[in-house]
Structures are given as C-alpha cells and as structure tokens.
Design a protein around this motif. Sequence first.
Motif, short mmCIF file in Angstrom:
data_model
loop_
_atom_site.label_atom_id
_atom_site.label_comp_id
_atom_site.label_asym_id
_atom_site.label_seq_id
_atom_site.Cartn_x
_atom_site.Cartn_y
_atom_site.Cartn_z
N PRO A 1 32.14 46.26 -22.61
CA PRO A 1 31.82 44.88 -22.27
C PRO A 1 31.36 44.75 -20.81
N VAL A 2 30.24 44.07 -20.62
CA VAL A 2 29.66 43.90 -19.29
C VAL A 2 29.44 42.41 -19.04
N PHE A 3 29.80 41.97 -17.84
CA PHE A 3 29.54 40.59 -17.45
C PHE A 3 28.72 40.60 -16.17
N ILE A 4 27.61 39.86 -16.17
CA ILE A 4 26.71 39.81 -15.02
C ILE A 4 26.51 38.35 -14.64
N THR A 5 26.60 38.07 -13.35
CA THR A 5 26.44 36.70 -12.88
C THR A 5 25.85 36.71 -11.48
N PRO A 6 25.05 35.70 -11.13
CA PRO A 6 24.54 35.64 -9.76
C PRO A 6 25.64 35.31 -8.77
N THR A 7 25.51 35.82 -7.56
CA THR A 7 26.44 35.44 -6.50
C THR A 7 26.06 34.05 -5.99
N PRO A 8 26.91 33.43 -5.18
CA PRO A 8 26.68 32.02 -4.81
C PRO A 8 25.30 31.73 -4.23
N ILE A 9 24.74 30.62 -4.71
CA ILE A 9 23.51 29.94 -4.25
C ILE A 9 22.30 30.85 -4.14
N ASN A 10 22.14 31.80 -5.07
CA ASN A 10 20.91 32.60 -5.09
C ASN A 10 20.76 33.28 -6.45
N THR A 11 19.60 33.83 -6.70
CA THR A 11 19.35 34.63 -7.91
C THR A 11 18.78 36.00 -7.54
N VAL A 12 19.13 36.46 -6.35
CA VAL A 12 18.68 37.78 -5.89
C VAL A 12 19.82 38.80 -5.95
N LEU A 13 21.01 38.41 -5.50
CA LEU A 13 22.16 39.30 -5.49
C LEU A 13 23.07 38.95 -6.67
N TRP A 14 23.42 40.00 -7.45
CA TRP A 14 24.16 39.79 -8.69
C TRP A 14 25.46 40.58 -8.68
N ARG A 15 26.47 40.02 -9.30
CA ARG A 15 27.77 40.67 -9.45
C ARG A 15 27.90 41.20 -10.88
#
Length: 346
Positions: free
Chosen positions: A193-207
């Motif tokens: 299972p993998v979960f991917i989400t953007p870090t705060p207030i951007n769509t460049v850096l992802w967690r």
Amino acid sequence: MDSVTQAALGAAVAGVVAGRKCSPKILLAGAALGTLPDLDVLISYGDPVSDMVKHRGFSHSMLVLLPFSLLLAGFWHKWWPTRFSFRHLWLLIAACLITHPLLDAFTSYGTQLLWPFSVSVAVSSIFIIDPLYTLPLLLMLVAGLIWHQQMARLCRIGLVISSCYLIWSVVALNIIEDRVREQLDGTPLAGSPVFITPTPINTVLWRVVVLDGETYWEGLTSLLDEQPDVDFLAKERGSWLLAEKSVYLNMLESFTHHFVKYEQVGASIKVTDLRLGLAEYLPFQFVLASQNSEGSWAVTDPQRLEGPRVSPKHLPALWLRLLGNQDIDANLCHIKECPKPIHIGV
C-alpha cells in the motif's frame, strides 16, 4: 479545501451560471452557497473519531445536495422573486453546492460523494490550502466587482485558470506515482500500500508513505529532483496491542485505509493518521486504549490529542527540498551530514 477557497469557487461558479444577469448580490449568494456544505463541522457526533470520519458526509453527498438544491430553488423562487427562471435558479444553486464536494474530493482527506453508501473519494492531488488554486478566483472576482459589465466573463477566466491548475495537480500526481512504482518494482515492497500527497501549498514537492507490516517508509520527492529515486526513512508503525478492537479503531482504520500507526505512550495507546500532515507533524492523533493499575489494557472512549505544531525553523528546509535539494531528510529537520539514500527493499 479551506473556506476562503470554497467561497471564491462558489462565487465564480454563480457568476458563470448567471451570465448577463450576474451582479454583486449573485456573487455573494454563490459564496454563501459554496461554503454551506462545511456547516457540518458544527455537528457533534459524540466523539472525536466520529467527528473526523463523518465530516464531509451527508452534507457533501450528491444524493443529498441535488434534491436539496431543488427544494432551496423552489423556496427561493416562491418567496424571493428574481429575474431567473426556476430552471436557471436551480442550476445556479446546484452548481454552487456540488462544486464544493467535487473540489474536496481532490484532497487527501476523502469525501463521501455518494453518502449513505460507504464510498469515499480522495484523489489526493492538491493540499487543503493552495494559493495557486485560490488566487486566480479571488483576483477575477475583485476585477469583476470593479468592471461590472465584464463580471461573468472574468469569473469564467478565473474558473478556467483554477481548473487548469487542478488538472495539472492530477498530472503531477501521476508523474510521482509512476516514479514510486518504478522504484518499488522488483523489491519486497512491490505491491505494498502506497499513499502519495502534496506537501503544504504546492504541487511540486510530494510526500510518499509505504506500509510494510509494523514498519512504514516515508520519503519526499520533488518534480525538480535530478535523481528520481525517493530517499526513504524507515519508521516504526507498531501494531494494536489488544486482542479486542474498538468500534472507533475500526472506523479509523477503514477511513484511513489502514494508513495509521500505533504507539504506546505511557499507559495509553495512541493511534495516528499517517495521511494527513507532514513528517513528524501529524495532527490527527487519538488515545483509544489505556492500561489500569494492574497492568491490564482496555479500550476506552476516544480522546483526541493535540498534534505537534510545525516549527518555523523547518520551513526553509521544506523550501530547499521543494527546489530539488535531495540532501534534506524526510523529517525536514536537518541537512544530512553524509547523504546516503535508503533504497527500499535493498
């Protein structure tokens, strides 16, 4: 999304649907309709886990909002005569209400678009606050209030720009998903299972979070990285220590798709949602079991704990990581003295 964004979206949608009949009052009504579904936060379901899980429930359901918009349009048309036909008025109200949960569905929290059916939609391509989505709407609304004759056209421009950004967020998410899948293929974690989400207030850096039994792997990856491999940190996920699971734990595990960690803190067991937050800053933490003086464990009524607040000193590290500096670790706490990527499964 935040209330300002939802109000701006509702106003812009109202302006577009109203067309030549658009006015400042229409924008104000659209803003109010755009925030209406979030009034469910005023409802208490009796415990903090239920309050979290049932938010964005019935008030965000297409199966509720569509008939509600008909009732509201009928009431409005009867008691407050307008220049709109009933059909046009209903379309305006329905569009303002429905675009709210549709936008929420792009965040990582999850939106029950088909309540009462247990179908939660969470695209997870945009953070709950993102100025790059909101500002075009706000700027065009302000411009529309200045140039009244161009109000509907300016609302349309703002809506197109923000919608293009939303589409871009999905494209960026797909890029990161492909990057992570390629890295995990051929390792023991392939298919995990993998979960991917953007870090705060951007769509460049992802967690990125990968579940691995009683361990989970967490890493950051930027679209500006020269090396596509994600540097992961292995973290203890723990396990539920009791034979019995409370109804609250079942609710939480179902809501998060098991992206939770279990931690014994003193005489309590804390369960934390791994999806919402960043690194060590995970805001949704609940005590769901406690130990008595004899050492026996028992489930308890849930108690929400206050999560740690983001330290301002970590913000520069977050910015550097966004720009592609891969010497920042996934905790955003320090520059690694000896950068050594951890490749999952190796």
